[in-house]
Design an enzyme around this catalytic site. Structure first.
Site, mmCIF file in Angstrom:
data_model
loop_
_atom_site.group_PDB
_atom_site.id
_atom_site.type_symbol
_atom_site.label_atom_id
_atom_site.label_comp_id
_atom_site.label_asym_id
_atom_site.label_seq_id
_atom_site.Cartn_x
_atom_site.Cartn_y
_atom_site.Cartn_z
ATOM 1 N N GLU A 79 0.730 -1.233 0.114
ATOM 2 C CA GLU A 79 0.136 -0.107 -0.106
ATOM 3 C C GLU A 79 0.969 1.238 0.055
ATOM 4 O O GLU A 79 1.761 1.212 0.728
ATOM 5 C CB GLU A 79 -0.959 -0.009 1.428
ATOM 6 N N CYS A 142 -7.516 -2.099 8.143
ATOM 7 C CA CYS A 142 -5.943 -2.021 7.625
ATOM 8 C C CYS A 142 -5.758 -0.701 7.202
ATOM 9 O O CYS A 142 -4.602 -0.034 7.831
ATOM 10 C CB CYS A 142 -6.138 -2.922 6.502
ATOM 11 N N HIS A 166 -0.839 -5.835 1.914
ATOM 12 C CA HIS A 166 -2.206 -6.671 2.034
ATOM 13 C C HIS A 166 -1.673 -8.018 1.440
ATOM 14 O O HIS A 166 -1.082 -8.059 0.135
ATOM 15 C CB HIS A 166 -3.435 -6.073 0.938
HETATM 16 N N1 PCA Z 1 -8.039 -6.985 6.524
HETATM 17 C C1 PCA Z 1 -9.081 -5.864 6.964
HETATM 18 C C2 PCA Z 1 -8.801 -5.627 8.124
HETATM 19 C C3 PCA Z 1 -8.271 -6.867 8.853
HETATM 20 C C4 PCA Z 1 -7.615 -7.440 7.887
HETATM 21 O O1 PCA Z 1 -6.638 -8.550 7.729
HETATM 22 C C5 PCA Z 1 -8.897 -4.570 6.049
HETATM 23 O O2 PCA Z 1 -8.210 -4.805 4.865
HETATM 24 O O3 PCA Z 1 -9.125 -3.549 6.524
#
Ligand code: PCA
Length: 205
Positions: A79, A142, A166
């Site tokens: 990200e 996240c 991610h």
């Molecule tokens: N993914 C979620 C929150 C926790 C996770 O593992 C997200 O992408 O916000």
């Protein structure tokens, strides 16, 4: 170099979160030149960011890489930016579903990740593992924990690089799905995250 790597507990009715398994696996690993601290964060509006900031404070880590699940993505997804918005599409694990709220009322619209994101993506891809940039971490936990951490580091003037990656679903999360979702093995994820940590620590050979 002391690095903090975090994952999240399962959420949204799922029983596993790949980021938790990656963090648990890395906690058992030995990476030359890296002292690894790990934490698994709650998927909850108040305790999620608080647990992350507490882990940064108590471990006195020199850089932070947070991990989370992004079902549907096909690559390790680094990200670049985190926005000052909570707009949950599902409730968090405490049952709160926040919409249209800022994370920090007086905070900037967004923060950029302060990790070496290009080098991370290029090194992971060079090892034959799918990697990509992402321009949105969403508006759920996240994004929120990353924004909250960068806001804390900025406010406290702490020169600690921080960012977020991610992860796709694990194969076992999609095996019985009628929809064809992409997935990646735990071993490949761990390998890719390890490369990212080596780039951050400057220990990649
Ligand atoms: N993914 C979620 C929150 C926790 C996770 O593992 C997200 O992408 O916000």
């Amino acid at each position: 170099m002391k690095l903090l790597v975090t994952g999240f507990e399962p959420f949204g009715g799922s029983l596993i979160n790949p980021s938790e398994l990656v963090v648990q696996t890395l906690a058992q690993a030995t990476l030359p030149g890296i002292e690894l601290e790990t934490a698994v964060l709650p998927v909850a509006q108040t305790t999620g960011p608080a647990a992350l900031i507490q882990a940064v404070r108590t471990t006195q880590s020199e850089a932070v890489l947070c991990l989370g699940e992004a079902g549907g993505r096909a690559a390790l997804s680094v990200e670049r930016v985190f926005v000052n918005l909570m707009d949950y599409s599902i409730a968090d694990n405490s049952g709160n579903r926040i919409t249209d709220q800022p994370i920090a009322v007086d905070g900037p619209a967004a923060y950029f990740a302060t990790l070496p994101v290009r080098a991370m993506v290029e090194a992971i891809a060079a090892a034959g593992i799918p990697a990509e940039f992402s321009l949105s971490a969403g508006a759920y936990l996240c994004n929120q924990v990353s924004y909250a951490l960068l806001h804390f580091l900025q406010t406290e003037a702490l020169p600690i690089p921080a960012g977020f990656m991610h992860l796709p679903y694990l194969p076992q999360q999609v095996a019985n799905s009628r929809v064809a979702h992409p997935s990646m093995s735990l071993e490949t994820m761990v390998q890719g995250v390890t490369i990212a940590l080596q780039i951050i620590a400057g220990t990649q050979r």
